[in-house]
Motif scaffolding. Structure first.
Motif, PDB file in Angstrom:
ATOM      1  N   SER C 223       0.874  -1.178   0.000  1.00  0.00           N
ATOM      2  CA  SER C 223       0.000   0.000   0.000  1.00  0.00           C
ATOM      3  C   SER C 223       0.904   1.219   0.000  1.00  0.00           C
ATOM      4  N   PHE C 224       0.295   2.416  -0.030  1.00  0.00           N
ATOM      5  CA  PHE C 224       1.147   3.602  -0.074  1.00  0.00           C
ATOM      6  C   PHE C 224       1.892   3.830   1.235  1.00  0.00           C
ATOM      7  N   THR C 225       1.458   3.168   2.326  1.00  0.00           N
ATOM      8  CA  THR C 225       2.167   3.350   3.593  1.00  0.00           C
ATOM      9  C   THR C 225       3.521   2.645   3.585  1.00  0.00           C
ATOM     10  N   LEU C 226       3.686   1.693   2.668  1.00  0.00           N
ATOM     11  CA  LEU C 226       4.945   0.945   2.588  1.00  0.00           C
ATOM     12  C   LEU C 226       6.126   1.882   2.372  1.00  0.00           C
ATOM     13  N   GLY C 227       6.018   2.753   1.371  1.00  0.00           N
ATOM     14  CA  GLY C 227       7.120   3.648   1.049  1.00  0.00           C
ATOM     15  C   GLY C 227       7.375   4.670   2.141  1.00  0.00           C
ATOM     16  N   GLU C 228       6.294   5.131   2.773  1.00  0.00           N
ATOM     17  CA  GLU C 228       6.478   6.140   3.800  1.00  0.00           C
ATOM     18  C   GLU C 228       7.251   5.591   4.993  1.00  0.00           C
ATOM     19  N   GLY C 229       6.923   4.346   5.373  1.00  0.00           N
ATOM     20  CA  GLY C 229       7.636   3.718   6.481  1.00  0.00           C
ATOM     21  C   GLY C 229       9.121   3.589   6.179  1.00  0.00           C
ATOM     22  N   LEU C 230       9.427   3.140   4.958  1.00  0.00           N
ATOM     23  CA  LEU C 230      10.827   2.986   4.563  1.00  0.00           C
ATOM     24  C   LEU C 230      11.542   4.329   4.535  1.00  0.00           C
ATOM     25  N   MET C 231      10.817   5.354   4.102  1.00  0.00           N
ATOM     26  CA  MET C 231      11.395   6.673   3.905  1.00  0.00           C
ATOM     27  C   MET C 231      11.992   7.227   5.199  1.00  0.00           C
ATOM     28  N   LEU C 232      11.219   7.152   6.293  1.00  0.00           N
ATOM     29  CA  LEU C 232      11.674   7.779   7.532  1.00  0.00           C
ATOM     30  C   LEU C 232      12.943   7.102   8.047  1.00  0.00           C
ATOM     31  N   LYS C 233      12.988   5.759   7.930  1.00  0.00           N
ATOM     32  CA  LYS C 233      14.154   5.051   8.450  1.00  0.00           C
ATOM     33  C   LYS C 233      15.308   5.082   7.445  1.00  0.00           C
ATOM     34  N   GLY C 234      14.971   4.977   6.172  1.00  0.00           N
ATOM     35  CA  GLY C 234      16.013   5.014   5.147  1.00  0.00           C
ATOM     36  C   GLY C 234      16.725   6.347   5.149  1.00  0.00           C
ATOM     37  N   PHE C 235      15.974   7.379   5.422  1.00  0.00           N
ATOM     38  CA  PHE C 235      16.540   8.718   5.520  1.00  0.00           C
ATOM     39  C   PHE C 235      17.553   8.773   6.668  1.00  0.00           C
ATOM     40  N   ALA C 236      17.177   8.161   7.807  1.00  0.00           N
ATOM     41  CA  ALA C 236      18.097   8.129   8.948  1.00  0.00           C
ATOM     42  C   ALA C 236      19.388   7.421   8.558  1.00  0.00           C
ATOM     43  N   ALA C 237      19.258   6.349   7.775  1.00  0.00           N
ATOM     44  CA  ALA C 237      20.446   5.605   7.360  1.00  0.00           C
ATOM     45  C   ALA C 237      21.343   6.461   6.476  1.00  0.00           C
ATOM     46  N   VAL C 238      20.759   7.283   5.642  1.00  0.00           N
ATOM     47  CA  VAL C 238      21.572   8.151   4.779  1.00  0.00           C
ATOM     48  C   VAL C 238      22.375   9.126   5.631  1.00  0.00           C
ATOM     49  N   VAL C 239      21.722   9.680   6.636  1.00  0.00           N
ATOM     50  CA  VAL C 239      22.406  10.672   7.466  1.00  0.00           C
ATOM     51  C   VAL C 239      23.551  10.011   8.238  1.00  0.00           C
ATOM     52  N   VAL C 240      23.266   8.848   8.841  1.00  0.00           N
ATOM     53  CA  VAL C 240      24.306   8.186   9.629  1.00  0.00           C
ATOM     54  C   VAL C 240      25.414   7.682   8.712  1.00  0.00           C
ATOM     55  N   GLY C 241      25.035   7.106   7.592  1.00  0.00           N
ATOM     56  CA  GLY C 241      26.026   6.468   6.733  1.00  0.00           C
ATOM     57  C   GLY C 241      26.758   7.437   5.826  1.00  0.00           C
ATOM     58  N   GLY C 242      26.174   8.564   5.584  1.00  0.00           N
ATOM     59  CA  GLY C 242      26.816   9.503   4.663  1.00  0.00           C
ATOM     60  C   GLY C 242      26.376   9.191   3.255  1.00  0.00           C
ATOM     61  N   TYR C 243      26.141  10.220   2.475  1.00  0.00           N
ATOM     62  CA  TYR C 243      25.544   9.943   1.168  1.00  0.00           C
ATOM     63  C   TYR C 243      26.564   9.824   0.049  1.00  0.00           C
ATOM     64  N   ASP C 244      27.825  10.137   0.343  1.00  0.00           N
ATOM     65  CA  ASP C 244      28.750  10.046  -0.780  1.00  0.00           C
ATOM     66  C   ASP C 244      29.434   8.690  -0.869  1.00  0.00           C
ATOM     67  N   ASP C 245      28.993   7.729  -0.066  1.00  0.00           N
ATOM     68  CA  ASP C 245      29.534   6.385  -0.200  1.00  0.00           C
ATOM     69  C   ASP C 245      28.418   5.376   0.078  1.00  0.00           C
ATOM     70  N   VAL C 246      28.105   4.537  -0.910  1.00  0.00           N
ATOM     71  CA  VAL C 246      26.974   3.623  -0.730  1.00  0.00           C
ATOM     72  C   VAL C 246      27.232   2.619   0.392  1.00  0.00           C
ATOM     73  N   ARG C 247      28.536   2.273   0.612  1.00  0.00           N
ATOM     74  CA  ARG C 247      28.806   1.303   1.688  1.00  0.00           C
ATOM     75  C   ARG C 247      28.344   1.863   3.025  1.00  0.00           C
ATOM     76  N   GLY C 248      28.594   3.139   3.236  1.00  0.00           N
ATOM     77  CA  GLY C 248      28.199   3.764   4.498  1.00  0.00           C
ATOM     78  C   GLY C 248      26.701   3.688   4.712  1.00  0.00           C
ATOM     79  N   ALA C 249      25.951   4.020   3.668  1.00  0.00           N
ATOM     80  CA  ALA C 249      24.489   3.985   3.779  1.00  0.00           C
ATOM     81  C   ALA C 249      24.010   2.564   4.064  1.00  0.00           C
ATOM     82  N   ALA C 250      24.647   1.577   3.397  1.00  0.00           N
ATOM     83  CA  ALA C 250      24.228   0.185   3.579  1.00  0.00           C
ATOM     84  C   ALA C 250      24.507  -0.282   4.998  1.00  0.00           C
ATOM     85  N   ILE C 251      25.736  -0.005   5.469  1.00  0.00           N
ATOM     86  CA  ILE C 251      26.078  -0.443   6.826  1.00  0.00           C
ATOM     87  C   ILE C 251      25.176   0.248   7.843  1.00  0.00           C
TER      88      ILE C 251
END
Lengths: 378, 280, 300
Positions: C223-251
């Motif tokens: 449903s449309f709530t699927l993406g929203e749930g991922l968005m809030l946490k995925g966004f946190a991962a980008v901030v912690v991991g850094g956006y200029d290296d995909v390994r950081g975001a993944a870890i």
């Protein structure tokens, strides 16, 4: 369109003396705040459809008197308080709107309450479950409060299953569910069942594998679930797919047909209390409601449809008791006199201090073939 | 007839005015070259503190308003100290993170916020009062934009290095912008609480953050009047779409927003376009 | 102990979804400089597309996943060309003008795509039929291992490794980084920025789509709530991991998933999100470039 035509035709047949006694002929408007988009639109659509069916029926049958009809004026809120407030002000400004109906979320009702009381326009709440929302003679609620039925279900389940320990799932960010769980837990503990643990989830969660693992780590003989619909579905699916084979007890959020369509066998055998079910409709009113609703909207009605339907019938019943041209004031006074909703699909619906309720608790469970049967099987 | 129309839409006008506070709060930092969503957090802080003050002391919400503004300004000062060290992109992400945290804090501080239950705030805020407050706020922004501060922050936004060489300390000016943003946001939070008469953790969340930034950019982010126009247009859009295209109102909202941005990328009110026209 | 390991696996699987989402989000942020509010809707629509492939075409699991991934990528491409392309090279100061306008047009698409997704699923939360994906429970001794969790973790590792190799070790990746630094300079160096933009948008949408399909299956929620749930946490991962290296975001994504599960298991669910975001803020203040961030940073 045909509603209007029926109203006109009836109006022409009913000659002058008709309005001397009984409601004056005409089509009366109810302002209906819809929640057909947003996070709980799945329920919002059902409330709306139930209300639409009721208004059409009332107009076609002349329920309120010859030549009278009801029309819903709908405005969308997407369950947002700010939009609901704007909608309500628009209804208040339209003097031809005699009464309003709204709200699945208790918070939205609380935002609207001062406005409604100030403008003196009647409001019938169709879905919010917090106790204490009604303010007669202006605000009423036809939501069947689930709390007492949860406790009765938990006690009955404990009596039949005879577990030594039980684990409880609760929506930690939903006060209504916390209170329902606490009451049920107290009642079941009083029967000698130990609480193995309480697992909290949040209403916006989507992953329930970890909470299910946590609950199974407590090795309970029975698991009871007090959350909204999506988490409840997710928890049951996760528990069963990880191999939990002891009894699970649900609540009324499992009652819509869409739940069993989606989950199939996974939800089979999970007992939950129900106040209305299309599959178990018994009274002539309920059977006609199910038949007409299914024909009109292509799906069976659920508990939400029944409550939307009841909201409009409650208003209609009060209108019916009036003579001449109704006003918001006379309608409010008439609503306060409604002690039971005559036309209902529950086989009896009483109104006390503005709050509707049904009697007794019917406990049911979905069957593997998608039908609903009383629980435990007789 | 006109009176009925006014009665029907007066609350929409009220919400539009409150949204102007949020939009100007966002504009205050954007005019100094910082994209920040943190206005939501100032609004929450100001809103809950103001609501508690009214509930506990019974004072008029108008008296609580300055307290809300100060609360917002203090929070904004702290945010500026912590966040202004970050590069622009990170600053935007960090402020978004702050908004997410705000909701968690509100949920877990029930003595101040009422937790999941929220707070009922039965106060009456007249539209006339709101109008006066809004006019005052617009006057302040008008005076600011012509002041040394206004010219200096525009320079900082265009080119921080050049501004610094002209004796305009970027960090200090941006800190001032944050404090202004906090005060306006805190007051806006209190006004929203008075409009809704009920606030909960969901009142101040992502939706407002995106609404206010969209309003500013839509209206034009190069003049304070853009934020005012944007807030009114952005509040009116759903009301109009509901009346015109009720079936697909959300899609129509999005499409209208998209069209405005594609065809008027500098927003509805663009001082450069005016200057160009005058120059001709 | 067994419970701890079980939860660790759960956390890894959940975190893998965050990671996949964060990789795509970060890629667009680093290369195209866009804070894309519509990124979550790609996940919802990918799941809807995959479900449609299963229900209407009877697609087997790998094909359904492929359908979702391609749908996510194409949708991202469409959004980029309609919402972002007209803004490129226009608007105020280069550093903020483009980003601001694109943020607003992405919000516009977010509103539209969410609303349309609601219509597409009839406002219901749908799910994949039980026989359309690997649902078997494997056992490693006493440890239960749902096959979908293993598939999710494997998909995340493959996608991250693939994108990392592309960005860091290929000529094309060098071009992507060049566009990220400075579009005009990249064009001078013989790189066609248009191609880079198109490929980046597609890749980002495709990874978000992969997260959407796998998440839609394992959480039984399309449903449309699927993406929203991922968005809030995925966004946190980008901030912690850094956006200029995909390994950081993944870890960071995986770490957030584990942290979330463990804090709910051993501390409290109501504080769970608080812990996640407090960590987020701590990282922002103490290590503002993310896990693999470079200290030196040129201002464009």
């Amino acid at each position: 369109m045909h509603m209007l035509r029926a109203a006109l035709a009836a109006g022409m047949l009913a000659t002058a003396p008709a309005w001397a006694d009984g409601l004056a002929a005409g089509t009366y408007k109810i302002g209906f705040i819809t929640e057909n988009t947003g996070p709980i639109a799945f329920a919002g659509l059902s409330y709306d459809h139930g209300a639409q069916l009721a208004a059409a029926e009332i107009s076609a049958s002349g329920y309120m008197g010859a030549g009278t009809g009801l029309a819903l004026v709908e405005k969308e809120s997407a369950s947002e308080p700010a939009r609901a407030i704007q909608d309500m002000h628009q209804f208040i400004a339209d003097r031809t709107v005699l009464a309003t109906s709204c709200c699945i979320l208790s918070g939205v009702v609380k935002s609207l309450t001062p406005i409604v009381l100030g403008a003196k326009i009647p409001l019938v709440v169709f879905g919010a479950t917090a106790p204490g929302l009604p303010h007669p003679p202006l605000i009423y609620s036809v939501t069947i409060l689930p709390g007492p039925k949860d406790t009765a279900t938990a006690q009955r389940a404990a009596d039949i299953i005879k577990p030594k320990t039980a684990a409880w799932f609760v929506a930690a960010d939903n006060d209504a569910f916390k209170a329902r769980m606490a009451a049920a837990q107290q009642a079941v503990e009083a029967m000698g069942v130990k609480t193995a643990g309480v697992v909290s989830v949040l209403s916006s969660d989507t992953d329930f594998t970890a909470p299910a693992t946590q609950a199974m780590g407590l090795s309970p003989d029975m698991i009871l679930i007090y959350t909204t619909q999506t988490p409840a579905e997710g928890i049951i699916t996760a528990l069963r797919s990880r191999g939990y084979d002891h009894p699970i007890v649900g609540n009324d959020v499992l009652s819509p047909q869409s739940v069993v369509q989606k989950m199939g066998k996974t939800v089979a055998g999970v007992p939950f209390p129900i106040s209305f079910s299309a599959a178990l409709a018994q009274t002539p009113e309920a059977k006609k409601f199910v038949g007409d609703y299914t024909a009109r909207f292509g799906a069976a009605p659920d508990i939400y449809s029944a409550q939307g339907y009841a909201a409009v019938y409650m208003i209609a019943q009060a209108m019916k008791s009036l003579s001449g041209t109704p006003t918001r004031e006379t309608l409010a006074a008439a609503l306060a006199e409604v002690k039971q909703i005559d036309h209902n699909v529950y086989g009896g619906e009483i109104v006390t201090d503005g709050q509707a309720a049904t009697q007794g608790t019917l406990i049911v469970a979905w069957q593997p073939d998608g039908t609903l049967a009383p629980w435990p099987a007789p | 007839m006109l009176a009925d129309l006014w009665a029907a839409y007066q609350s929409s006008v009220g919400f539009a005015m409150v949204n102007v506070f949020f939009a100007l709060s966002t504009y205050a930092v954007l005019s100094a070259g910082v994209l920040s969503f943190a206005s939501v957090s100032y609004a929450a802080f100001g809103g809950f503190i103001g609501a508690q003050l009214v509930l506990n002391t019974g004072i008029s919400p108008l008296l609580a308003l300055p307290v809300s503004a100060v609360a917002g300004a203090l929070l904004a000062y702290a945010v500026a100290l912590l966040f202004l060290r970050l590069d622009g992109h990170w600053m935007a992400l960090a402020s978004l993170a702050l908004v997410l945290m705000t909701r968690v804090v509100v949920l877990n501080a029930p003595t101040l916020t009422g937790g999941v239950n929220g707070l009922s705030l039965p106060v009456d805020l007249s539209l006339a009062t709101l109008t006066v407050l809004l006019l005052l706020l617009m006057l302040v922004f008008h005076r600011l934009s012509g002041s040394w501060y206004g010219i200096a922050v525009r320079a900082v936004r265009e080119d921080p290095a050049v501004a610094a060489s002209l004796g305009m300390p970027a960090r200090r000016l941006q800190t001032i912008a944050f404090v202004i943003s906090g005060a306006v946001g805190g007051a806006g939070g209190m006004l929203l609480a008075a409009m809704l008469q009920f606030i909960s953790p969901d009142t101040y969340f992502i939706n407002i953050a995106f609404t206010m930034i969209a309003a500013v950019v839509l209206g034009g982010s190069y003049h304070w009047a853009g934020a005012v126009a944007g807030a009114f247009v952005f509040t009116a859009l759903p009301v109009v779409m509901q009346a015109v295209l009720p079936q697909i109102q959300d899609v129509a909202n999005g499409a209208a927003l998209l069209a405005i941005m594609v065809f008027l990328p500098r927003g509805l009110i663009d001082p450069r376009a005016w200057r160009l026209r005058h120059a001709r | 102990m067994l419970l701890f390991v079980e939860q660790l696996v759960n956390g890894c699987a959940l975190g893998s979804l965050y990671a996949l989402f964060a990789v795509g989000f970060g890629l667009v942020f680093a290369t195209l400089g866009i804070l894309n509010a519509a990124h979550g809707t790609y996940a919802s629509w990918a799941a809807i597309a995959a479900l449609a492939a299963v229900q209407h075409l009877g697609a087997p699991f790998p094909l359904a996943v492929a359908a979702g991934v391609v749908a996510g990528g194409l949708l991202a491409l469409l959004v980029d060309q309609i919402a972002f392309q007209p803004l490129r090279g226009r608007g105020g100061p280069a550093k903020e003008g483009g980003m601001l306008g694109a943020l607003i047009t992405s919000i516009a698409f977010w509103i539209m795509l969410d609303s349309l997704a609601g219509f597409a699923t009839g406002q219901q939360s749908l799910n994949f039929p039980a026989d359309s994906y690997p649902a078997r429970m494997l056992h490693l001794g006493a440890l239960p291992l749902p096959s979908m969790q293993l598939v999710t973790i494997a998909a995340m590792l493959l996608a991250t490794a693939g994108i990392h190799a592309l960005v860091r070790h290929s000529r094309f990746g060098a071009a992507m980084r060049a566009v990220g630094w400075n579009g005009a300079a990249a064009a001078l160096g013989g790189v066609n920025p248009r191609v880079v933009i198109v490929v980046t948008a597609f890749l980002a949408g495709a990874t978000s789509g992969l997260a959407g399909v796998l998440g839609g299956i394992s959480t039984q929620n399309v449903s449309f709530t699927l993406g929203e749930g991922l968005m809030l946490k995925g966004f946190a991962a980008v901030v912690v991991g850094g956006y200029d290296d995909v390994r950081g975001a993944a870890i960071a994504g995986v770490a957030l998933g584990i942290l979330e599960v463990m804090s709910a298991q051993y501390l409290s669910t109501s504080l769970r999100d608080g812990i996640t975001y407090a960590l987020l803020l701590g990282f922002l203040l103490l290590r503002p470039r993310g896990l693999f961030g470079r200290a030196a940073f040129l201002r464009a």
